[in-house]
Design an enzyme around this catalytic site. Structure first.
Site, PDB file in Angstrom:
ATOM      1  N   PRO A 107       0.845  -1.198   0.000  1.00  0.00           N
ATOM      2  CG  PRO A 107       0.093  -0.955   2.212  1.00  0.00           C
ATOM      3  CD  PRO A 107       0.851  -1.885   1.307  1.00  0.00           C
ATOM      4  CB  SER A 136      -2.655   3.206   0.224  1.00  0.00           C
ATOM      5  OG  SER A 136      -2.507   4.199   1.211  1.00  0.00           O
ATOM      6  NE  ARG A 195       7.343   9.908   6.656  1.00  0.00           N
ATOM      7  CZ  ARG A 195       6.197   9.374   6.246  1.00  0.00           C
ATOM      8  NH1 ARG A 195       5.506   9.985   5.299  1.00  0.00           N
ATOM      9  NH2 ARG A 195       5.747   8.252   6.767  1.00  0.00           N
ATOM     10  CE  LYS A 305       3.014  -2.148   4.771  1.00  0.00           C
ATOM     11  NZ  LYS A 305       3.310  -0.749   5.065  1.00  0.00           N
ATOM     12  CG  HIS A 329       5.769   2.951   6.742  1.00  0.00           C
ATOM     13  ND1 HIS A 329       4.530   2.654   7.252  1.00  0.00           N
ATOM     14  CD2 HIS A 329       5.544   3.887   5.788  1.00  0.00           C
ATOM     15  CE1 HIS A 329       3.613   3.397   6.653  1.00  0.00           C
ATOM     16  NE2 HIS A 329       4.208   4.154   5.747  1.00  0.00           N
ATOM     17  CB  SER A 361      11.333  -2.307   4.456  1.00  0.00           C
ATOM     18  OG  SER A 361      10.075  -1.826   4.932  1.00  0.00           O
TER      19      SER A 361
HETATM   20  C1  FMN Z   1       5.347   7.128  -0.837  1.00  0.00           C
HETATM   21  C2  FMN Z   1       5.006   6.021   0.106  1.00  0.00           C
HETATM   22  C3  FMN Z   1       3.740   6.003   0.680  1.00  0.00           C
HETATM   23  C4  FMN Z   1       3.397   4.962   1.536  1.00  0.00           C
HETATM   24  N1  FMN Z   1       2.127   4.910   2.028  1.00  0.00           N
HETATM   25  C5  FMN Z   1       1.756   3.875   2.821  1.00  0.00           C
HETATM   26  C6  FMN Z   1       0.420   3.752   3.261  1.00  0.00           C
HETATM   27  O1  FMN Z   1      -0.444   4.537   2.923  1.00  0.00           O
HETATM   28  N2  FMN Z   1       0.129   2.706   4.073  1.00  0.00           N
HETATM   29  C7  FMN Z   1       1.062   1.782   4.457  1.00  0.00           C
HETATM   30  O2  FMN Z   1       0.753   0.855   5.198  1.00  0.00           O
HETATM   31  N3  FMN Z   1       2.327   1.867   4.015  1.00  0.00           N
HETATM   32  C8  FMN Z   1       2.689   2.872   3.204  1.00  0.00           C
HETATM   33  N4  FMN Z   1       3.967   2.935   2.733  1.00  0.00           N
HETATM   34  C9  FMN Z   1       4.907   1.873   3.069  1.00  0.00           C
HETATM   35  C10 FMN Z   1       4.842   0.731   2.065  1.00  0.00           C
HETATM   36  O3  FMN Z   1       3.653   0.001   2.207  1.00  0.00           O
HETATM   37  C11 FMN Z   1       6.035  -0.229   2.266  1.00  0.00           C
HETATM   38  O4  FMN Z   1       6.068  -0.638   3.599  1.00  0.00           O
HETATM   39  C12 FMN Z   1       7.360   0.423   1.879  1.00  0.00           C
HETATM   40  O5  FMN Z   1       7.211   1.116   0.664  1.00  0.00           O
HETATM   41  C13 FMN Z   1       8.461  -0.601   1.762  1.00  0.00           C
HETATM   42  O6  FMN Z   1       9.690   0.014   1.551  1.00  0.00           O
HETATM   43  P1  FMN Z   1      10.398   0.106   0.097  1.00  0.00           P
HETATM   44  O7  FMN Z   1       9.407   0.733  -0.806  1.00  0.00           O
HETATM   45  O8  FMN Z   1      11.599   0.968   0.325  1.00  0.00           O
HETATM   46  O9  FMN Z   1      10.753  -1.293  -0.304  1.00  0.00           O
HETATM   47  C14 FMN Z   1       4.332   3.954   1.850  1.00  0.00           C
HETATM   48  C15 FMN Z   1       5.589   3.982   1.247  1.00  0.00           C
HETATM   49  C16 FMN Z   1       5.922   4.985   0.379  1.00  0.00           C
HETATM   50  C17 FMN Z   1       7.264   4.952  -0.283  1.00  0.00           C
END
Ligand code: FMN
Length: 435
Positions: A107, A136, A195, A305, A329, A361
């Protein structure tokens, strides 16, 4: 090799290579670069400063993001030779969802920073590649529209636990109604992390009405907004400073709110919606007691999660959840946190082989996927890479990124001698002597 064996050796890896090389012979290049580093650079070039800060940025000094990658570097794959494996089965089942490969789309909120109607493009790409998409809670298109774009393809819904319990129920109810096959509750974002990339630009997408489509399409949320507007009418209104920035933000809110731009411009609702969202989107007091109520509130399988500690994973298993996503995350919440892959090893050792563990991640390639599985994940979530595909080439870019990761994963299985997902275990990896 017999002809039958030769044709059996074809899989998503060879198929994808075939497409790329055949197109190449006709003078066509892939829509997105096939290696992550090039993809990342291309995505940055295609993005605004604000979009890049939000999507690529991380918490603090970026140490968690760095840890996520270094954790993968610490492992080396040791392939076996002359194994005679020509047929590979990439399919498996997690949380009652059939997977054609052990990959789901994580998401990711506020995707419209990268491309308009982001979530619809991602949903279509996910359906076209047979990859489940976890919608998401911070999506830019309502979950009903994304589900419609996916036909019967698998989707899950990710929930941020609101401080308004009726909103939690409303979102759960909608997730069931759109045929979501699981609800993923994200635990690590009861507040936004620190951030710097966003802070330095003073940029928060939600304040501009970006990434709140699940809320503005929700009946309970709309009620709360109406009550807020009514209450404000009775108070002496505080006049905001009128600056160019304030006008821009107001325009963005107006544009991003559902309905006609002109109606929205005259209405207090878009601004009240963004403010309401910021007040109630999450519950900083979220506890295991809240989570224990979930089973009685939804018939969907439950996935938690953001777990990194073995004791939390044990507690989740004791609660009877259907799966855990080991995740930090993408390093966006806490700086200097343990890498997800390192946490996976500890958690798998603590809870045993049976409970379903997903990981995200740091997944950047098919070999990362292979290593994660070898170290105990049942499947992984792809995050930033598909968003970069979206930035570079829209829906087609997302599709290509997914196909590339699966292709490389399939080739890794072929070149190491793994026949099936269940076959991939710690025998194929060892601590990297070169690290
Ligand atoms: C721009 C962005 C927005 C995200 N928004 C959400 C979200 O709305 N809900 C959520 O559970 N995780 C969110 N995440 C985390 C992702 O679900 C995931 O855990 C993360 O992207 C994994 O890291 P990686 O992309 O570096 O591999 C977000 C990540 C990014 C990069």
């Amino acid at each position: 090799m017999t002809e039958t064996a030769a044709s059996a050796a074809v899989g998503p890896g060879r198929d994808r290579q075939g497409v790329v090389y055949r197109d190449g012979a006709l003078g066509r290049r892939p829509a997105v670069p096939t290696a992550f580093g090039d993809l990342e650079r291309a995505a940055q070039r295609a993005s605004s400063k604000r979009a890049w800060a939000y999507v690529a940025g991380g918490a603090g000094e970026g140490r968690t993001m760095c840890n996520n990658r270094r954790a993968f570097d610490r492992w080396a794959i040791v392939p076996r030779m002359a194994h005679g494996v020509t047929e590979r089965d990439l399919s498996s089942t997690v949380v009652n969802t059939s997977l054609s490969s052990p990959l789901l789309l994580a998401p990711v909120g506020a995707g419209a920073l990268m491309a308009p109607d982001s979530d619809l493009a991602i949903a279509s790409a996910a359906a076209a590649t047979g990859t489940p998409y976890i919608f998401s809670n911070q999506g830019c298109n309502p979950m009903e529209d994304c589900a419609a774009a996916m036909g019967s393809a698998s989707r899950w819904f990710q929930l941020y636990w609101s401080s308004d319990e009726e909103l939690v129920d409303s979102l759960l109810h909608r997730a069931e109604a759109i045929g979501s096959e699981a609800v993923v509750v994200t635990l690590d974002t009861t507040m936004l992390g620190w951030r710097p990339q966003d802070l330095n630009l003073g940029s928060l997408p939600f304040a501009r009405g970006e990434g709140i489509a699940q809320y503005t399409s929700d009946p309970r949320f709309r009620d709360i907004v109406r009550q807020r507007i009514d209450a404000a009418r009775e108070m002496v209104a505080e006049r905001p400073d009128i600056t160019l920035g304030a006008i821009r933000t107001l325009m963005a809110m107006t544009r991003n709110h559902p309905g006609s731009f002109l109606d929205n411009l005259r209405s207090p609702v878009p601004r009240a919606a963004a403010e309401t969202f910021l007040d109630i989107y999450s519950n900083p007091g979220l506890s295991w007691e809240h989570l224990a109520t979930l089973r009685d509130r939804t018939r969907l399988p439950i996935v938690l999660k953001g777990i990194l500690h073995p004791d939390d994973a044990r507690r989740a298993v004791d609660l009877g959840v259907d799966a855990v996503v080991v995740s930090n995350h993408g390093g966006r919440q806490l700086d200097g946190s343990i890498a997800s892959l390192d946490a996976l090893l500890e958690i798998r050792a603590a809870i045993g082989r049976e409970p379903t563990l997903l990981l995200d991640s740091g997944i950047r390639s098919g070999t990362d996927l292979f290593v994660a599985l070898a170290l105990g994940a049942d499947a992984v979530l792809l995050g930033r890479p598909y968003m970069y595909g979206l930035a570079v080439a829209g829906q087609r870019g997302v599709e290509e990124v997914i196909r590339n990761v699966i292709a490389e994963f399939d080739l890794t299985m072929a070149l190491t001698g793994a026949r099936s997902i269940a076959d991939i275990d710690e025998r194929f990896v060892r601590p990297n002597p070169s690290f």
